[in-house]
Design a protein around this motif. Structure first.
Motif, mmCIF file in Angstrom:
data_model
loop_
_atom_site.group_PDB
_atom_site.id
_atom_site.type_symbol
_atom_site.label_atom_id
_atom_site.label_comp_id
_atom_site.label_asym_id
_atom_site.label_seq_id
_atom_site.Cartn_x
_atom_site.Cartn_y
_atom_site.Cartn_z
ATOM 1 N N UNK A 61 -18.553 13.864 -1.248
ATOM 2 C CA UNK A 61 -18.100 12.482 -0.506
ATOM 3 C C UNK A 61 -17.944 13.116 1.072
ATOM 4 N N UNK A 62 -18.368 14.246 1.241
ATOM 5 C CA UNK A 62 -18.288 14.713 2.798
ATOM 6 C C UNK A 62 -19.241 13.841 3.614
ATOM 7 N N UNK A 63 -18.626 13.282 4.867
ATOM 8 C CA UNK A 63 -19.235 12.409 5.781
ATOM 9 C C UNK A 63 -19.144 12.979 7.118
ATOM 10 N N UNK A 64 -19.724 13.920 7.678
ATOM 11 C CA UNK A 64 -19.454 14.341 9.196
ATOM 12 C C UNK A 64 -19.596 13.281 10.124
ATOM 13 N N UNK A 65 -20.596 12.393 9.885
ATOM 14 C CA UNK A 65 -20.911 11.467 10.926
ATOM 15 C C UNK A 65 -19.669 10.481 10.955
ATOM 16 N N UNK A 66 -19.361 9.943 9.919
ATOM 17 C CA UNK A 66 -18.072 9.068 9.849
ATOM 18 C C UNK A 66 -16.912 9.666 10.421
ATOM 19 N N UNK A 114 -21.513 23.651 2.586
ATOM 20 C CA UNK A 114 -22.728 23.093 1.999
ATOM 21 C C UNK A 114 -23.063 21.647 2.724
ATOM 22 N N UNK A 115 -22.146 21.361 3.915
ATOM 23 C CA UNK A 115 -22.549 20.172 4.670
ATOM 24 C C UNK A 115 -22.981 20.579 6.069
ATOM 25 N N UNK A 116 -23.338 21.885 6.385
ATOM 26 C CA UNK A 116 -23.711 22.355 7.564
ATOM 27 C C UNK A 116 -24.662 21.677 8.307
ATOM 28 N N UNK A 117 -25.700 21.161 7.484
ATOM 29 C CA UNK A 117 -26.963 20.380 8.316
ATOM 30 C C UNK A 117 -26.395 19.098 8.802
ATOM 31 N N UNK A 118 -25.538 18.487 7.945
ATOM 32 C CA UNK A 118 -25.064 17.176 8.479
ATOM 33 C C UNK A 118 -23.985 17.178 9.498
ATOM 34 N N UNK A 119 -23.250 18.590 9.332
ATOM 35 C CA UNK A 119 -22.342 18.817 10.424
ATOM 36 C C UNK A 119 -22.965 18.920 11.933
ATOM 37 N N UNK A 120 -23.952 19.770 11.673
ATOM 38 C CA UNK A 120 -24.751 19.894 12.991
ATOM 39 C C UNK A 120 -25.348 18.737 13.578
ATOM 40 N N UNK A 121 -25.782 17.742 12.654
ATOM 41 C CA UNK A 121 -26.472 16.458 13.068
ATOM 42 C C UNK A 121 -25.516 15.674 13.631
#
Ligand SMILES: [Fe+2]
Length: 332
Positions: A209-214, A233-240
């Motif tokens: 349920x991680x949502x770095x963009x939100x 595990x959410x490193x790609x989304x965090x960078x984006x």
């Protein structure tokens, strides 16, 4: 679906959409335990009771169990520089204490021993990167009793994210104890005339349920952005999503490392270079804690439990990120 306390939606009203709360609840098991479906659970041997029994039997038979348990209480204090672009001079030297994977209710002594060991560590605020509870199911009250023991040893300002051992129902009681849970949300840390954006995501591991963009939504563009996540595990989304740095845990650094510094398991769906210590992915610098507590078994080998003190520094012309230089000491 977990049985939510009556005030959960009201507690989070105005902070996160009700749909986000409902989604997390739907992924928790009946009775409040954060247990996902059997198909998913089957992929995680740390949840199998037989795993714990087998490992315990092997360690006891080889005489290693008590040594491993003593290792799990030898907390290493590691001081590191966390270099961030655009850091205000007022935040130069700001001390961020990171605890991770506390698994507080492992027994009735852990919280007291950890509180005693960090009592002399001076910090400006604390971040806890998930996994408050030892088990992935069961009542949350033993964990809350343990946090009551630990809380006086922490600074006034404490932020946290939920891990894969944690239920969304923990948010109200944790926040009642002055631990602000960032549930795909952010907060601004004001220190003198400096500002740091601190965001946190829900568990990226079991609950997905991680949502770095939100979490990054609405953050001012001109302040450094630091993300808390339970797992790397959410490193790609965090960078984006534009974060400068990310602090996480979950892997315990393997918890049991073989001679040659090789982790037996990391329990994360990402390359091993993101699973322990400092790392970089494109513009994102990260640090994955080896964890402060232990799970499955209350033992550690060749992988001390970690208390981190990140000292914030402004970026130099040579670059940004988490310095490779650090110092570690055993806190006894
Ligand atoms: Fe975890």
């Amino acid at each position: 679906m977990a049985q939510e306390p009556p005030d959960l939606f009201a507690h989070l009203d105005g902070r996160v959409p009700a749909e986000q709360v409902r989604r997390r609840l739907d992924r928790e098991g009946p009775g409040g335990e954060p247990v996902v479906d059997w198909r998913h659970r089957r992929l995680h041997p740390e949840n199998w009771g037989v795993t714990r029994s087998m490992l315990t039997a092997v360690l006891r038979a080889t005489g290693l169990y008590e040594r491993g348990r003593r290792n799990a209480r030898r907390f290493r204090l590691r001081r590191r520089r966390l270099v961030l672009p655009g850091l205000a001079p007022a935040l130069d030297g700001y001390r961020l204490l990171q605890l991770s994977d506390l698994h507080l209710d492992v027994d009735h002594t852990f919280a007291r021993e950890l509180a005693r060991r960090i009592a002399g560590v001076t910090s400006d605020s604390c971040v806890i990167t998930g996994d408050f509870r030892f088990s992935t199911d069961g009542p949350i009250e033993p964990m809350l009793r343990a946090i009551d023991v630990l809380r006086p040893a922490l600074p006034q300002s404490v932020y946290a994210v939920l891990g894969n051992h944690d239920s969304i129902t923990m948010i109200p009681p944790l926040e009642a104890r002055g631990i602000r849970v960032l549930f795909n949300e952010s907060a601004l840390i004001h220190h003198q005339d400096g500002v740091l954006a601190l965001a946190g995501v829900d568990d990226p591991h079991y609950f997905d349920c991680a949502d770095p963009r939100r979490a990054a939504a609405g953050l001012p563009a001109d302040v450094p952005r630091l993300l808390l996540a339970h797992s790397p595990e959410c490193y790609v989304e965090a960078e984006e999503a534009g974060f400068d740095a990310m602090l996480c845990g979950h892997t315990h650094g393997g918890q049991i490392r073989l001679p040659g510094d090789v982790a037996v398991l990391t329990n994360a769906r990402c390359p091993r270079r993101y699973c322990h210590g400092a790392w970089r992915y494109r513009r994102l610098y990260g640090y994955t804690s080896a964890g402060t507590g232990s799970s499955v078994l209350d033992v550690r080998f060749n992988c001390p439990p970690e208390v981190l003190l990140h000292v914030l520094r402004p970026a130099s012309p040579q670059g940004v990120g988490l310095s490779s230089a650090d110092s570690g000491s055993i806190v006894r």
